[in-house]
Design a protein around this motif. Sequence first.
Motif, short mmCIF file in Angstrom:
data_model
loop_
_atom_site.label_atom_id
_atom_site.label_comp_id
_atom_site.label_asym_id
_atom_site.label_seq_id
_atom_site.Cartn_x
_atom_site.Cartn_y
_atom_site.Cartn_z
N ALA A 319 -12.34 -4.34 7.65
CA ALA A 319 -11.78 -3.62 8.81
C ALA A 319 -11.30 -2.23 8.43
O ALA A 319 -11.30 -1.32 9.27
N ILE A 320 -10.88 -2.04 7.18
CA ILE A 320 -10.40 -0.72 6.76
C ILE A 320 -11.51 0.32 6.84
O ILE A 320 -11.24 1.52 6.97
N ALA A 321 -12.75 -0.12 6.78
CA ALA A 321 -13.87 0.83 6.88
C ALA A 321 -13.86 1.56 8.22
O ALA A 321 -14.36 2.69 8.31
N VAL A 322 -13.29 0.97 9.26
CA VAL A 322 -13.31 1.58 10.59
C VAL A 322 -12.45 2.85 10.64
O VAL A 322 -12.97 3.93 10.97
N PHE A 356 -17.02 9.61 -1.87
CA PHE A 356 -16.11 8.58 -1.37
C PHE A 356 -16.85 7.60 -0.46
O PHE A 356 -16.50 6.41 -0.40
N THR A 357 -17.85 8.09 0.25
CA THR A 357 -18.64 7.19 1.10
C THR A 357 -19.35 6.13 0.26
O THR A 357 -19.40 4.95 0.64
N ILE A 358 -19.88 6.54 -0.89
CA ILE A 358 -20.51 5.56 -1.80
C ILE A 358 -19.46 4.55 -2.27
O ILE A 358 -19.70 3.33 -2.30
N GLY A 359 -18.28 5.04 -2.62
CA GLY A 359 -17.19 4.13 -3.02
C GLY A 359 -16.82 3.17 -1.91
O GLY A 359 -16.54 1.99 -2.16
N GLY A 360 -16.84 3.64 -0.66
CA GLY A 360 -16.55 2.76 0.47
C GLY A 360 -17.62 1.72 0.68
O GLY A 360 -17.33 0.55 1.00
N MET A 361 -18.88 2.11 0.49
CA MET A 361 -19.99 1.16 0.66
C MET A 361 -19.90 0.04 -0.39
O MET A 361 -20.06 -1.14 -0.06
N THR A 362 -19.64 0.41 -1.64
CA THR A 362 -19.50 -0.63 -2.66
C THR A 362 -18.23 -1.44 -2.44
O THR A 362 -18.16 -2.61 -2.83
N GLY A 363 -17.22 -0.84 -1.78
CA GLY A 363 -16.03 -1.59 -1.42
C GLY A 363 -16.32 -2.69 -0.43
O GLY A 363 -15.79 -3.80 -0.54
N VAL A 364 -17.18 -2.40 0.54
CA VAL A 364 -17.61 -3.44 1.48
C VAL A 364 -18.39 -4.53 0.74
O VAL A 364 -18.26 -5.72 1.05
N MET A 365 -19.16 -4.13 -0.27
CA MET A 365 -19.92 -5.13 -1.05
C MET A 365 -18.99 -6.08 -1.78
O MET A 365 -19.17 -7.30 -1.74
N VAL A 366 -17.96 -5.55 -2.45
CA VAL A 366 -17.06 -6.44 -3.19
C VAL A 366 -16.10 -7.17 -2.24
O VAL A 366 -15.45 -8.14 -2.65
N ALA A 367 -16.02 -6.73 -0.98
CA ALA A 367 -15.20 -7.45 0.00
C ALA A 367 -15.86 -8.74 0.46
O ALA A 367 -15.20 -9.59 1.07
N SER A 368 -17.14 -8.89 0.18
CA SER A 368 -17.83 -10.14 0.49
C SER A 368 -17.50 -11.17 -0.59
O SER A 368 -17.81 -10.96 -1.76
#
Length: 617
Positions: A319-322, A356-368
């Motif tokens: 949800a933080i991605a929003v 930072f966008t790349i960091g956010g994308m990998t953040g969503v990956m590790v959030a799974s």
Amino acid sequence: MSTAASQKRGFGTVLWDYLTTVDHKKIAHLYLFGGGFFFLLGGLEALAIRIQLLQPENDFVSAGFYNEILTMHGTTMIFLAAMPLIFAIMNAVVPLQIGARDVAFPFLNSLGFWLFLFGGLLLNCSWFLGGAPDAGWTGYVPLSITSPGHGVDFYVMGLQIAGAGTLIGGINFLATIVTMRAPGMTYMRMPLFSWTTFITSILILFAFPALTVGLFLLMFDRMFGSAFFDVGLGGNAIIWQHLFWIFGHPEVYILILPLFGVFSEVISTFSKKRLFGYTAMVFATILIAFLGFMVWAHHMFAVGLGPVANSIFSLATMAIAVPTGIKIFNWLATMWGGRITINSAMLWTLGFIPTFTIGGMTGVMVASVVADYQYHDSYFVVAHFHYVIVGGTVFGIFAALHYWWPKMFGRVLNEAMGKLTFWTFFIGFHLTFFIQHFLGLMGMPRRYWTYLEGQQLDLGNQISTVGAFFMAFGVIVFVINAIYTAVKGEKAADDPWDGRTLEWSIASPPAHYNFKQMPLVRGLDALWIEKMEGKGRLTPAEPLGDIHMPNSSFLPFMMSLGLFIAGLGFIYQVNYNWAYILLFGGMAIMLGSMLARSLKDDHGYHIPKDELEREVD
């Protein structure tokens, strides 16, 4: 005092001035130099890590020393480099942006800096007193309890003292922004950097006590034989992770949110446009801060919390991605159609967005949760973490320094060297950390001091190490740029960037009282409004009169020194009776300084109206 007069002062006078100052602008310089020193130290530790991993079965350092370097690199960069450098920018800018003459509690502002510095020095004394902490920067138990020697004791005491300074600073900025805004500056007229400082200070207020509690319990387990975390004696090792990450995940946003404010100021100024979606940006920042307290256990997916807890924390993390996405798109919309100026500050900002966008994308990956079981404790997480912290925080610090350097020091950094710093650091950063995603997916674990031949990890680590030296070169160029600018740099105009906010309405560097008269704020981007109406200066909100300013004091330095000495004694009192001399002597210095402060009739001093009238604007 005029610039010419200040240049005639001797080194001893200048040193005493900085040792006793309570002026937020000089304290900003102290935070910058202190944080910069620890940043260079942490960078050297990072280079040592990369050299060790340059080739398989390397013996550049021993396994035990590698653990110490790894622990100190993370601890130094997070607590002793990034935080104080952010505090340097906050101190330099926030009072000017909100139209204040100083922070709410100048004495405490000075005390916060000296506590940070002496806490950091105490932690690094461990290198020379038997060995540095070696349990990782997160200090996970039971490793941190069973670690031999006093390394982890230095970790506990150093972070307690430095953390107290950070907590004092956060409370101070909260009080400053709530009570000292210029007339007319409502909350929804505050610049974004002041907003993000305000929200960050709230995070500091609520996050740091969790770390303090955890460190106290760890101290009692190590020094007094308690069993808070010892499973064999009925303790719970997972409680440490909860306490640490209840602090640790908001800490990520404590590090990045102020820089979100920096990017908002830089993009707006150099796009010659009002920030797109100001209100949405404010509420997105608040939402990020709120959700930041809801996601700590995503660091703990592998500890066995169960599917319900894991699912809740996974959803909250995604949800933080929003709100973060809102910010990214608003920055892009601000630049769209603007008259963009590409300089060093803007380059760091433009480099930040895709990084930072790349960091956010990998953040969503590790959030799974299911995927995190594979990524966990691999170099994929190392890559993700650095894309967020370096790609966000360090890029933002460099952007802020290039942007506000003229206001802090009265000189403009050299643009050619600024761009060389950016391109070498930017290229080196992606060389270093992008390849680490693939090293992690190939099975390379975190924290291991070496790896075997034939695992196909050689080339990736070699590329990563080359990139680290590119980054080191960029930092060296920046240091040279700062020295060159101080000696031969171009003198800065009051408003070198044609800025939009209040700090650009006064001299560079500002007088010690900041504003002769409190400005009247008539809207967002207060200075820009006056410019658009053809006025040469801000409208004053008060008649010219005497200005009251606080006195300098040596007591914050002495309090912190006393705590440093007492901390050394506390660490060694378990083994040596002579340590009680340090313990009680240090406490006497600290308590004596506190008593002196309480007895001192400190009403500050006045700058008379006629003296202000004589000064040339």
